[in-house]
Design a protein around this motif. Structure first.
Motif, PDB file in Angstrom:
ATOM      1  N   MET A  67       0.767  -1.129   0.065  1.00 57.91           N
ATOM      2  CA  MET A  67       0.117   0.130  -0.003  1.00 57.91           C
ATOM      3  C   MET A  67       0.966   1.128  -0.086  1.00 57.91           C
ATOM      4  O   MET A  67       1.789   1.384   0.926  1.00 57.91           O
ATOM      5  CB  MET A  67      -0.917   0.061   1.368  1.00 57.91           C
ATOM      6  N   ASN A  68       0.662   2.296  -1.159  1.00 59.82           N
ATOM      7  CA  ASN A  68       1.760   3.418  -1.132  1.00 59.82           C
ATOM      8  C   ASN A  68       1.048   4.363  -0.194  1.00 59.82           C
ATOM      9  O   ASN A  68       0.040   4.236   0.559  1.00 59.82           O
ATOM     10  CB  ASN A  68       1.569   3.801  -2.549  1.00 59.82           C
ATOM     11  N   LEU A 115      -3.374   7.272   3.131  1.00 61.67           N
ATOM     12  CA  LEU A 115      -4.185   8.222   3.473  1.00 61.67           C
ATOM     13  C   LEU A 115      -5.569   8.416   3.159  1.00 61.67           C
ATOM     14  O   LEU A 115      -6.257   8.780   3.854  1.00 61.67           O
ATOM     15  CB  LEU A 115      -3.237   9.630   2.938  1.00 61.67           C
ATOM     16  N   LEU A 116      -5.856   7.630   1.854  1.00 59.93           N
ATOM     17  CA  LEU A 116      -7.295   7.899   1.627  1.00 59.93           C
ATOM     18  C   LEU A 116      -7.721   6.315   1.710  1.00 59.93           C
ATOM     19  O   LEU A 116      -8.326   5.618   0.756  1.00 59.93           O
ATOM     20  CB  LEU A 116      -7.169   8.068  -0.099  1.00 59.93           C
ATOM     21  N   PRO A 119     -12.198   4.940   5.532  1.00 57.00           N
ATOM     22  CA  PRO A 119     -12.868   5.631   6.847  1.00 57.00           C
ATOM     23  C   PRO A 119     -12.433   7.362   6.597  1.00 57.00           C
ATOM     24  O   PRO A 119     -13.424   7.991   7.153  1.00 57.00           O
ATOM     25  CB  PRO A 119     -12.081   4.917   7.970  1.00 57.00           C
ATOM     26  N   ARG A 120     -11.312   7.436   6.053  1.00 57.81           N
ATOM     27  CA  ARG A 120     -10.931   8.695   5.857  1.00 57.81           C
ATOM     28  C   ARG A 120     -11.684   9.509   4.771  1.00 57.81           C
ATOM     29  O   ARG A 120     -12.260  10.404   4.850  1.00 57.81           O
ATOM     30  CB  ARG A 120      -9.505   8.676   5.489  1.00 57.81           C
ATOM     31  N   LEU A 121     -11.871   8.723   3.700  1.00 54.53           N
ATOM     32  CA  LEU A 121     -12.831   9.058   2.733  1.00 54.53           C
ATOM     33  C   LEU A 121     -14.629   9.646   3.188  1.00 54.53           C
ATOM     34  O   LEU A 121     -14.944  10.532   2.902  1.00 54.53           O
ATOM     35  CB  LEU A 121     -12.957   8.026   1.488  1.00 54.53           C
ATOM     36  N   VAL A 122     -14.994   8.625   3.997  1.00 54.64           N
ATOM     37  CA  VAL A 122     -16.369   8.922   4.531  1.00 54.64           C
ATOM     38  C   VAL A 122     -16.161  10.135   5.554  1.00 54.64           C
ATOM     39  O   VAL A 122     -17.185  10.906   5.448  1.00 54.64           O
ATOM     40  CB  VAL A 122     -16.839   7.603   5.395  1.00 54.64           C
ATOM     41  N   ARG A 156      -8.633   0.158  15.032  1.00 53.67           N
ATOM     42  CA  ARG A 156      -9.663   0.130  13.558  1.00 53.67           C
ATOM     43  C   ARG A 156      -9.975   1.412  13.545  1.00 53.67           C
ATOM     44  O   ARG A 156     -10.578   2.092  14.471  1.00 53.67           O
ATOM     45  CB  ARG A 156     -10.722  -0.886  14.198  1.00 53.67           C
ATOM     46  N   ARG A 157     -10.002   1.913  12.360  1.00 52.33           N
ATOM     47  CA  ARG A 157     -10.033   3.426  11.906  1.00 52.33           C
ATOM     48  C   ARG A 157     -11.544   3.820  11.877  1.00 52.33           C
ATOM     49  O   ARG A 157     -11.725   4.931  11.985  1.00 52.33           O
ATOM     50  CB  ARG A 157      -9.137   3.794  10.770  1.00 52.33           C
TER      51      ARG A 157
END
Length: 517
Positions: A1-2, A7-8, A11-14, A117-118
């Protein structure tokens, strides 16, 4: 995973999408709130500090409240719209909400470093947003909400430092600690919090003593230097003003009585259970249960295995425990006077929500293990989350913009009972709607009004100028056409018969307008 993929994450997108919606909604809703009791005072504090810094205006040195944290107030003075009183207050509400919005982001980032767990970070941030009283204050409380936000970011910086101690990271901790103290002087508790957490890592062998001493010295220098810079009142006579500021902080001269458990009490003589009761009756019940679950499990673990107190896995909950315990201990030892409700202590609420998120992690995990069916995990989690968030969210929507009047069922069987036990609209925010009702009811060019207390007059400033100009506030009720009251210090009914407007919460009047003649 880069790096971009890390970063994306989903959970972060939501979270990013929800925060964009929250930002748009908050900026729109900011125009709906009235003017709180302290706002004109805070405006004056900000203006005098700003003028002292920019124009060397000595009026600050004669100001009674000159020791009050000026940093956020100066920010508001610099960026608020000053074309009219209405524009000024609405822009202040938007800027204060922006601070809260940034605080929710900071809390999400803190929780990301606390829980593997993010999705749990999204859950915890949601608890902060759907806290009715916190949400309402996020628009007009330019003292306690920015202070809470700054404490969140200072705690996040400290957690970031403890993950991998470095010179650069301790500079960040010192910066946020100083900003916090520049907003409100009680932010000095962060010095003790930082020292204890660093000392814990020294005892655990994760941080060499010599390195900790060097980092601690850097932290203190940054903290002391920036805090001095953020308080213009200290610049002229620091040896006099600094001790005086701390003395006032510990014994603030506030004597207005508060209604607690049906009795009017002095702020200096409140019982030890004042804060726990207020937190208990104004926090949504599901959140309260999760807080108790999280705290209970942490205490059980530490008692069952004392060595875990120093374990790296316990660092986040130890941070939350000290974040909670140090201020509460200081209040208990010093007996500092409390204002209405517990707004002075809002800054400990995120610590409680860390425990609530831990409680949710354990509870939802236990349910999933009992079910034993992976296909049901997601729908079950969603259903449980809806059960937790929906009651508070629906109440907030139904009672907008009076989320500051929220009480849970623990406060009493009905709102009239609650009204006789506890302060309701102590901020005076309902007065705005009462003044609007008078203007709608009476079309005369000049209307004489007697207000029960100061916010009744102050709220005229947020009305359109042509409407505000029709209101004439008199100092004698015999001269008034209308009497307007929010029932502060007078929860009983009034003997006037011609009530032209009432604002109710359940079966309780929270604001009344009476026509006198």
């Amino acid at each position: 995973m880069n790096r971009l993929q890390r970063l994306l994450t989903p959970p972060r997108l939501v979270f990013g999408l929800l925060m964009a919606v929250f930002l748009a909604a908050g900026l729109h809703l900011a125009a709906d709130y009235g003017i709180s009791w302290d706002e004109p005072i805070q405006v004056d504090i900000g203006i005098k500090n700003y003028r002292y810094v920019v124009h060397a205006d000595p009026a600050l040195l004669e100001l009674k409240d000159r020791h009050y944290g000026p940093l956020f107030e100066m920010f508001l003075v610099r960026f608020m719209d000053q074309t009219s009183p209405r524009s000024m207050f609405i822009s202040r509400h938007r800027l204060t909400f922006l601070a809260f919005w940034a605080g929710v982001i900071g809390f999400y980032l803190l929780l990301e470093r606390v829980f593997p767990r993010r999705w749990l970070a999204l859950f915890g941030a949601g608890l902060l947003v759907f806290s009715p009283r916190i949400f309402a204050d996020a628009f007009y409380n330019s003292k306690d909400i920015p202070f809470m936000v700054a404490v969140i970011w200072a705690a996040a910086a400290l957690q970031y430092y403890l993950k991998n101690p470095s010179f650069q990271r301790v500079l960040l901790v010192g910066l946020f600690s100083a900003v916090t103290t520049g907003i409100r002087l009680p932010g000095v508790f962060l010095v003790a919090l930082t020292a204890l957490m660093m000392g814990r890592d020294v005892l655990a062998g994760r941080l060499p003593l010599r390195r900790a001493a060097g980092h601690g010295l850097v932290y203190l220098l940054i903290f002391a230097g920036l805090t001095f810079l953020f308080y213009p009142v200290f610049w002229r006579e620091p040896l006099t003003e600094i001790p005086q500021a701390f003395e006032i902080m510990a014994n603030f001269p506030h004597f207005a009585s508060v209604l607690y458990m049906g009795h009017f009490l002095s702020p200096q003589t409140l019982p030890w259970h004042y804060l726990p009761v207020w937190i208990g009756i104004t926090t949504p019940i599901p959140c309260l249960l999760l807080i108790l679950t999280g705290i209970g499990r942490a205490i059980w673990q530490w008692l069952h295995s004392p060595k875990s107190l120093l374990a790296v896995e316990s660092t986040p909950l130890m941070l939350a425990a000290l974040w909670l315990g140090l201020p509460l201990g200081a209040v208990a030892v010093r007996g500092a006077p409390m204002y209405d409700a517990w707004r002075q202590m809002f800054f400990i609420y995120p610590a409680l929500l860390i425990f609530a998120t831990a409680g949710w992690d354990w509870f939802s995990g236990t349910i999933r293990r009992r079910i034993g069916n992976n296909t049901l995990n997601l729908p079950l989690t969603v259903i449980l989350a809806v059960v937790i968030f929906a009651p508070a969210a629906l109440w907030m929507a139904a009672h907008h913009p009076y989320q500051n009047l929220y009480f849970n069922p623990l406060a009493g069987p009905d709102m009239q009972t609650v009204k006789m036990r506890f302060d309701m609209d102590y901020w005076g925010l309902t007065y705005r709607r009462g003044l609007e009702a008078i203007l709608e009811h009476d079309q005369r060019p000049l209307i004489n009004i007697y207000a029960a207390n100061f916010p009744g007059e102050a709220n005229a400033a947020i009305l359109p100028p042509d409407q505000a100009g029709r209101l004439n506030f008199v100092q004698n009720i015999e001269e008034a056409d209308y009497f307007i009251t929010n029932y502060r210090w007078h929860p009983q009914d009034y003997p006037y018969n011609d009530e032209i407007f009432t604002l109710r919460l359940g079966n309780a009047r929270v604001l009344s307008v009476f026509r006198l003649r």
